[in-house]
Scaffold this motif. Structure first.
Motif, PDB file in Angstrom:
ATOM      1  N   PRO A  15     -22.135  47.215  66.982  1.00 30.59           N
ATOM      2  CA  PRO A  15     -22.633  48.565  66.718  1.00 30.59           C
ATOM      3  C   PRO A  15     -23.992  48.492  66.022  1.00 30.59           C
ATOM      4  O   PRO A  15     -24.192  47.654  65.138  1.00 30.59           O
ATOM      5  CB  PRO A  15     -21.588  49.158  65.771  1.00 30.59           C
ATOM      6  N   PHE A  17     -27.182  50.800  64.179  1.00 31.85           N
ATOM      7  CA  PHE A  17     -27.717  52.052  63.661  1.00 31.85           C
ATOM      8  C   PHE A  17     -29.024  51.729  62.940  1.00 31.85           C
ATOM      9  O   PHE A  17     -28.986  51.084  61.895  1.00 31.85           O
ATOM     10  CB  PHE A  17     -26.712  52.714  62.722  1.00 31.85           C
ATOM     11  N   GLU A  19     -31.546  49.484  63.591  1.00 33.51           N
ATOM     12  CA  GLU A  19     -31.683  48.046  63.346  1.00 33.51           C
ATOM     13  C   GLU A  19     -32.909  47.489  64.048  1.00 33.51           C
ATOM     14  O   GLU A  19     -32.900  46.368  64.552  1.00 33.51           O
ATOM     15  CB  GLU A  19     -30.416  47.299  63.812  1.00 33.51           C
ATOM     16  N   ASP A  48     -25.521  53.804  67.707  1.00 36.29           N
ATOM     17  CA  ASP A  48     -24.833  54.847  66.950  1.00 36.29           C
ATOM     18  C   ASP A  48     -25.844  55.869  66.435  1.00 36.29           C
ATOM     19  O   ASP A  48     -26.041  56.016  65.239  1.00 36.29           O
ATOM     20  CB  ASP A  48     -24.070  54.187  65.795  1.00 36.29           C
ATOM     21  N   ASN A  76     -24.836  59.998  65.566  1.00 37.55           N
ATOM     22  CA  ASN A  76     -24.280  58.986  64.670  1.00 37.55           C
ATOM     23  C   ASN A  76     -22.838  59.342  64.333  1.00 37.55           C
ATOM     24  O   ASN A  76     -22.564  60.401  63.764  1.00 37.55           O
ATOM     25  CB  ASN A  76     -25.125  58.892  63.394  1.00 37.55           C
ATOM     26  N   LYS A  79     -19.946  53.593  61.765  1.00 31.24           N
ATOM     27  CA  LYS A  79     -19.702  52.267  62.316  1.00 31.24           C
ATOM     28  C   LYS A  79     -18.314  52.117  62.924  1.00 31.24           C
ATOM     29  O   LYS A  79     -18.147  51.513  63.983  1.00 31.24           O
ATOM     30  CB  LYS A  79     -19.880  51.228  61.211  1.00 31.24           C
ATOM     31  N   ASP A  99     -21.604  42.365  63.223  1.00 31.68           N
ATOM     32  CA  ASP A  99     -22.684  43.245  62.769  1.00 31.68           C
ATOM     33  C   ASP A  99     -24.020  42.740  63.297  1.00 31.68           C
ATOM     34  O   ASP A  99     -24.195  41.550  63.488  1.00 31.68           O
ATOM     35  CB  ASP A  99     -22.769  43.258  61.236  1.00 31.68           C
ATOM     36  N   ALA A 100     -24.954  43.661  63.456  1.00 34.13           N
ATOM     37  CA  ALA A 100     -26.256  43.271  63.988  1.00 34.13           C
ATOM     38  C   ALA A 100     -27.170  42.695  62.923  1.00 34.13           C
ATOM     39  O   ALA A 100     -28.186  42.094  63.235  1.00 34.13           O
ATOM     40  CB  ALA A 100     -26.931  44.485  64.627  1.00 34.13           C
ATOM     41  N   ASP A 101     -26.832  42.866  61.651  1.00 39.73           N
ATOM     42  CA  ASP A 101     -27.799  42.519  60.605  1.00 39.73           C
ATOM     43  C   ASP A 101     -27.794  41.045  60.229  1.00 39.73           C
ATOM     44  O   ASP A 101     -28.420  40.644  59.263  1.00 39.73           O
ATOM     45  CB  ASP A 101     -27.567  43.383  59.368  1.00 39.73           C
ATOM     46  N   GLN A 103     -25.609  39.295  58.886  1.00 34.07           N
ATOM     47  CA  GLN A 103     -24.786  38.884  57.754  1.00 34.07           C
ATOM     48  C   GLN A 103     -23.589  38.089  58.262  1.00 34.07           C
ATOM     49  O   GLN A 103     -23.015  37.289  57.536  1.00 34.07           O
ATOM     50  CB  GLN A 103     -24.309  40.101  56.963  1.00 34.07           C
ATOM     51  N   ARG A 202     -21.258  34.090  53.799  1.00 36.55           N
ATOM     52  CA  ARG A 202     -21.901  35.321  54.248  1.00 36.55           C
ATOM     53  C   ARG A 202     -23.358  35.311  53.822  1.00 36.55           C
ATOM     54  O   ARG A 202     -23.680  35.110  52.662  1.00 36.55           O
ATOM     55  CB  ARG A 202     -21.201  36.534  53.642  1.00 36.55           C
ATOM     56  N   ARG A 205     -28.460  40.158  54.192  1.00 38.15           N
ATOM     57  CA  ARG A 205     -29.009  40.892  55.315  1.00 38.15           C
ATOM     58  C   ARG A 205     -30.347  40.293  55.743  1.00 38.15           C
ATOM     59  O   ARG A 205     -31.188  39.982  54.910  1.00 38.15           O
ATOM     60  CB  ARG A 205     -29.226  42.334  54.844  1.00 38.15           C
ATOM     61  N   THR A 210     -29.018  48.036  53.880  1.00 36.25           N
ATOM     62  CA  THR A 210     -27.632  48.352  54.177  1.00 36.25           C
ATOM     63  C   THR A 210     -27.507  49.856  54.333  1.00 36.25           C
ATOM     64  O   THR A 210     -28.220  50.624  53.700  1.00 36.25           O
ATOM     65  CB  THR A 210     -26.677  47.855  53.078  1.00 36.25           C
ATOM     66  N   LYS A 211     -26.593  50.269  55.221  1.00 37.50           N
ATOM     67  CA  LYS A 211     -26.437  51.696  55.450  1.00 37.50           C
ATOM     68  C   LYS A 211     -25.386  52.268  54.503  1.00 37.50           C
ATOM     69  O   LYS A 211     -25.018  53.413  54.587  1.00 37.50           O
ATOM     70  CB  LYS A 211     -26.027  51.953  56.910  1.00 37.50           C
ATOM     71  N   TRP A 212     -24.902  51.420  53.585  1.00 37.67           N
ATOM     72  CA  TRP A 212     -23.874  51.873  52.665  1.00 37.67           C
ATOM     73  C   TRP A 212     -24.471  52.136  51.293  1.00 37.67           C
ATOM     74  O   TRP A 212     -25.255  51.366  50.790  1.00 37.67           O
ATOM     75  CB  TRP A 212     -22.779  50.822  52.496  1.00 37.67           C
TER      76      TRP A 212
HETATM   77  N1  UDP Z   1     -23.724  50.746  61.608  1.00 36.50           N
HETATM   78  C1  UDP Z   1     -23.423  51.705  62.595  1.00 36.50           C
HETATM   79  N2  UDP Z   1     -23.320  53.021  62.245  1.00 36.50           N
HETATM   80  C2  UDP Z   1     -23.489  53.452  60.954  1.00 36.50           C
HETATM   81  C3  UDP Z   1     -23.769  52.466  59.962  1.00 36.50           C
HETATM   82  C4  UDP Z   1     -23.869  51.132  60.330  1.00 36.50           C
HETATM   83  O1  UDP Z   1     -23.249  51.364  63.762  1.00 36.50           O
HETATM   84  O2  UDP Z   1     -23.405  54.653  60.707  1.00 36.50           O
HETATM   85  C5  UDP Z   1     -23.845  49.317  61.995  1.00 36.50           C
HETATM   86  C6  UDP Z   1     -25.103  48.611  61.522  1.00 36.50           C
HETATM   87  O3  UDP Z   1     -26.160  48.772  62.428  1.00 36.50           O
HETATM   88  C7  UDP Z   1     -24.655  47.168  61.426  1.00 36.50           C
HETATM   89  C8  UDP Z   1     -23.202  47.296  61.012  1.00 36.50           C
HETATM   90  O4  UDP Z   1     -22.791  48.625  61.383  1.00 36.50           O
HETATM   91  O5  UDP Z   1     -24.727  46.499  62.663  1.00 36.50           O
HETATM   92  C9  UDP Z   1     -23.009  47.048  59.532  1.00 36.50           C
HETATM   93  O6  UDP Z   1     -23.804  47.953  58.772  1.00 36.50           O
HETATM   94  P1  UDP Z   1     -24.413  47.580  57.355  1.00 36.50           P
HETATM   95  O7  UDP Z   1     -25.032  46.234  57.395  1.00 36.50           O
HETATM   96  O8  UDP Z   1     -25.292  48.715  56.966  1.00 36.50           O
HETATM   97  O9  UDP Z   1     -23.108  47.555  56.449  1.00 36.50           O
HETATM   98  P2  UDP Z   1     -22.670  46.422  55.386  1.00 36.50           P
HETATM   99  O10 UDP Z   1     -22.930  45.084  56.003  1.00 36.50           O
HETATM  100  O11 UDP Z   1     -23.512  46.666  54.183  1.00 36.50           O
HETATM  101  O12 UDP Z   1     -21.224  46.692  55.172  1.00 36.50           O
END
Ligand code: UDP
Ligand code: MG
Length: 338
Positions: A15, A17, A19, A48, A76, A79, A99-101, A103, A202, A205, A210-212
């Motif tokens: 997924p 969002f 990126e 997303d 959106n 996730k 995840d795409a980031d 991590q 891990r 990023r 982060t989207k959180w």
């Molecule tokens: N993501 C998504 N929709 C959202 C938020 C995040 O598809 O509304 C995706 C984001 O692109 C990534 C993955 O979910 O590939 C994890 O997001 P993030 O790194 O922000 O979260 P964290 O690793 O901090 O839990």
């Protein structure tokens, strides 16, 4: 197992969002890993509702690489739902959720596949260390997992994200769970089947943010608890019973002392303390009930989980699916779960 030979298909569900800074690097590293694996592959990218260049970047890559599929959601959805949309379209004998980031290191994928060959249906990546995350985030995460283990019926493995491999039947099992409040980590565990952990470090990023935020994480925690256990309701009941018993004992005591010795001054302080205490407990209990009521409300609406703006399948999908449903037809846009 024979069906896990050269012809078997690996689906990678990712997924995305916003990126744009990361995706090309992600694609490069995943492609590298895939070239070392003796499986066919498809990479299902769920956009997303990004409002940056992400979708264009993925499209450009897909023009050169027919293993890529794009599910462009209508907005959106978050996730968890984006992930679900990807799982619905995954054709693989094994499906990787990542995840795409960056991590989640794609380099771990061969190890996950190895355990799948050993007969596990769900192979999850368990992180050894959390680099690049604040102390507060680490400790709140820790408390949350402990809490979930305590009160939930489902033992969600600690220190695991969504990064994992799922067998075909595990994905099929997940597709039958169509609730809106999707706490994926919980659902992954809930379906059962032989599960196995693979340890990894891990990474921080790669780029972007982060989207959180903390409110988001708190919401996720409430989501996790309320969609897997009704223990808070029970706790509210116990609180009620305890205070009622306390009130009864204190009331009897007051009655007896008043009858025996009379009452000189009415106890204003004790009165106000009791009123505030009871008020607090009542409001908390109503709040807890409201959380569950809200979830019932959302689930009873029976809405589809998501809408697809456009689906661009991978080569592998074109071979396996008879594409009766042409993109942009109402059937696809109202992509209700199977
Ligand atoms: N993501 C998504 N929709 C959202 C938020 C995040 O598809 O509304 C995706 C984001 O692109 C990534 C993955 O979910 O590939 C994890 O997001 P993030 O790194 O922000 O979260 P964290 O690793 O901090 O839990
Ligand atoms: Mg991340």
């Amino acid at each position: 197992m024979d069906n896990q030979s050269h012809t078997s298909l690996l689906s990678i569900v990712v997924p995305v969002f916003n990126e744009q800074e990361v995706f090309e690097e992600f694609y490069r590293r995943v492609s590298n890993v895939l070239s070392s694996i003796a499986m066919q592959a498809e990479i299902i990218v769920i956009n997303d509702g990004s409002n940056d260049e992400t979708l264009q970047i993925v499209r450009t890559l897909r023009d050169q690489d027919s293993r890529l599929a794009i599910i462009d959601l209508s907005r959106n959805f978050g996730k968890e739902i984006a992930l679900t949309a990807g799982l619905h379209k995954a054709n693989g004998d094994a499906v990787i959720v990542i995840d795409a980031d960056l991590q989640d290191p794609p380099e771990l994928i061969p190890e996950l596949i190895k355990e799948w060959h050993n007969g596990y249906d769900a192979v999850y990546a368990k992180r050894k260390a959390r680099d690049g995350e604040s102390y507060i985030k680490k400790s709140t995460a820790h408390i949350f997992y402990r809490l979930m283990q305590r009160v939930g019926r489902v033992k969600i493995p600690e220190d695991t994200g969504d990064f994992r491999l799922l067998s075909k039947r595990a994905v099929q099992a997940l597709s039958t769970l169509n609730e809106h409040h999707r706490f994926m980590k919980g659902l992954f565990t809930w379906i059962g089947y032989p599960q196995k952990a693979v340890l990894y470090n891990r990474d921080p990023r790669f780029a972007g943010d982060t989207k959180w935020n903390y409110v988001g994480l708190l919401n996720l925690a409430i989501e996790g608890i309320t969609s897997f256990t009704t223990a808070p309701l029970r706790i509210a009941t116990y609180f009620g019973l305890i205070t009622a018993a306390g009130a009864f004992i204190y009331g009897s005591y007051m009655l007896i002392t008043t009858l025996l010795f009379g009452n000189d001054v009415a106890g204003y302080p004790s009165l106000i303390v009791i009123v505030l205490f009871l008020g607090g407990i009542q409001l908390t209990s109503i709040g807890i009930m409201g959380e569950y009521l809200g979830r019932i409300f959302n689930e009873t609406k029976q809405r589809p989980l998501y809408f697809v703006n456009r689906y661009e399948p991978s080569q592998a999908a074109l071979k396996t699916e008879d594409l009766v449903d042409t993109p942009a037809s109402p059937k696809v846009t109202a992509d209700k779960i199977r």
